[in-house]
Design a protein around this motif. Structure first.
Motif, PDB file in Angstrom:
ATOM      1  N   SER A 125     -10.221 137.303 111.143  1.00  0.00           N
ATOM      2  CA  SER A 125      -9.562 136.583 110.055  1.00  0.00           C
ATOM      3  C   SER A 125      -8.412 135.730 110.574  1.00  0.00           C
ATOM      4  N   GLN A 126      -7.664 136.253 111.537  1.00  0.00           N
ATOM      5  CA  GLN A 126      -6.565 135.493 112.132  1.00  0.00           C
ATOM      6  C   GLN A 126      -7.084 134.280 112.913  1.00  0.00           C
ATOM      7  N   HIS A 137     -12.793 127.560 117.623  1.00  0.00           N
ATOM      8  CA  HIS A 137     -11.342 127.431 117.721  1.00  0.00           C
ATOM      9  C   HIS A 137     -10.876 127.591 119.173  1.00  0.00           C
ATOM     10  N   SER A 146     -10.065 132.707 112.537  1.00  0.00           N
ATOM     11  CA  SER A 146     -10.941 131.782 111.812  1.00  0.00           C
ATOM     12  C   SER A 146     -10.365 131.301 110.486  1.00  0.00           C
ATOM     13  N   ALA A 147      -9.300 131.984 109.988  1.00  0.00           N
ATOM     14  CA  ALA A 147      -8.726 131.703 108.661  1.00  0.00           C
ATOM     15  C   ALA A 147      -9.744 131.988 107.549  1.00  0.00           C
TER      16      ALA A 147
END
Length: 392
Positions: free
Chosen positions: A96-97, A190, A99-100
């Motif tokens: 989650s951090q 990313h 890939s948002a």
């Protein structure tokens, strides 16, 4: 996950290494994310188009249910699945951090029930459960709860009211697989990974080619699923079919499995009144659309499981092939610079994080996921049995 100091060491070990991955399914994307995060130069090749994925990971119900699967699977698969139950939450938090994207992870356990006419199936499951509990009492401690009719109605009031007994596997979980696959790609990209679709990998004498170009890398990961059939002896496809429906009036809050003598039916809540139903496991490599017979059987089972779902609206009918080895165990095979990961069968999401852990602990491949803490419920550690890792 590793400490920041150990993580820094992994980054140094992987920095600048060239990694090629064949297959953009679950394992391919997990490895791509972890390698890219550690500083490797990663390329992922997949034969399918970006808009129409064909991996089993895309079609799966994505249940992490080792206790429900135990009567049907090998002890190694069960133990690895217990590892994954502990690994998934931390992986998803970090994902989650990176890939948002917040991936839905439902850990409300699984409910197993049987129709009164199939009470023998429930009794057989109870006997198998008792046998396995005696073998691993600490692992099973507080993991399984026997239910009566009132318990079932309290847990899931929208289920049919004729279920007399059941089992609640309290640790089990389910993940939103399509959001997860999207998040894994975003996170990998990313960190610089490249995904190249509609470009299948061809293997000849352990050399990798794409469109007749010889591919050079420090490490190669073959995660092609059934696409690697000609390169892995005994690998086969097992057909599975699922139906997606929507019915906002019905609120079922956890995966429900029906113990049945003929098929293994599951109903998985996907959020916002959407449910995925699956029941078929056919020894066939046919990728064609869902058959009328299969659809009728699944719809009948759906109505018997929760009568209110008779008014559900059909969203989609899907079919795909699960890659399976003859023994239904996962295959991790090292051959020179190539590591093949395949044969996850119906256990892809159950096994994937634990297989990442094996890549690091057994194959010394720095991915930054190895854990020293206990990996099994009940405080017991587990190390992969050698039979899971097959080295050429």
């Amino acid at each position: 996950m590793m400490s920041s100091l150990a993580d820094s060491g992994c980054r140094k070990a992987m920095q600048g290494r060239k990694v090629i991955i064949a297959g953009a399914g679950l394992m391919g994307r997990l490895i791509a994310w972890r390698c890219a995060r550690m500083g490797a130069q990663v390329r992922v090749f997949d034969s399918a188009s970006e808009a129409q994925p064909t991996s089993a990971a895309h079609t799966a119900a994505a249940m992490i249910a080792p206790f429900s699967e135990r009567p049907l699977c090998d002890s190694q698969v069960f133990n690895l699945g217990c590892q994954s139950l502990n690994l998934w939450p931390e992986l998803l938090e970090l994902l989650s951090q990176d890939s948002a994207i917040a991936v839905r992870y439902l850990q409300a356990g699984s409910l197993l029930v049987s129709h009164p006419a199939d009470s023998a199936e429930s009794e057989q499951f109870a006997a198998q459960l008792d046998h396995h509990q005696r073998q691993q009492p600490q692992v099973y401690k507080d993991a399984v709860r026997h239910l009566n009719k009132a318990d079932i109605e309290t847990l899931e009031p929208h289920l049919a009211n004729h279920f007399q007994t059941g089992f609640w596997m309290q640790h089990e979980a389910q993940v939103d697989n399509r959001a997860l696959l999207r998040a894994l790609r975003e996170a990998a990209e990313h960190y610089g990974a490249r995904f190249i679709f509609e470009n299948p990998i061809h293997v000849s004498d352990n050399s990798w080619f794409c469109q007749d170009e010889l591919l050079f890398a420090d490490d190669y990961f073959d995660c092609r699923g059934i696409g690697a059939k000609k390169d892995i002896e005994g690998l086969r496809g097992v057909r599975g079919e699922t139906i997606w429906v929507t019915c906002p009036e019905v609120d079922i809050s956890r995966p429900v499995r029906l113990l049945h003598p003929q098929y293994h039916l599951y109903l998985v809540p996907r959020g916002d009144g959407v449910y995925q139903l699956g029941a078929t496991e056919i020894e066939s490599e046919d990728r064609s659309a869902v058959s009328v017979r299969s659809a009728m059987e699944m719809f009948s089972a759906l109505w018997c499981l929760a009568p209110a779902l008779a008014e559900a609206r059909i969203i989609a009918l899907e079919s795909n092939l699960r890659p399976a080895c003859l023994d239904h165990k996962p295959l991790i095979q090292k051959d020179g610079k190539v590591i093949r990961i395949n044969g996850l069968f119906r256990h892809g999401y159950l096994l994937a994080p634990a297989l990442l852990n094996i890549l690091e602990t057994e194959f010394n491949f720095e991915l930054g996921v190895a854990q020293s803490k206990s990996l099994l419920p009940g405080g017991h550690s587990y190390f992969a049995e050698a039979a899971v890792c097959r080295t050429c």
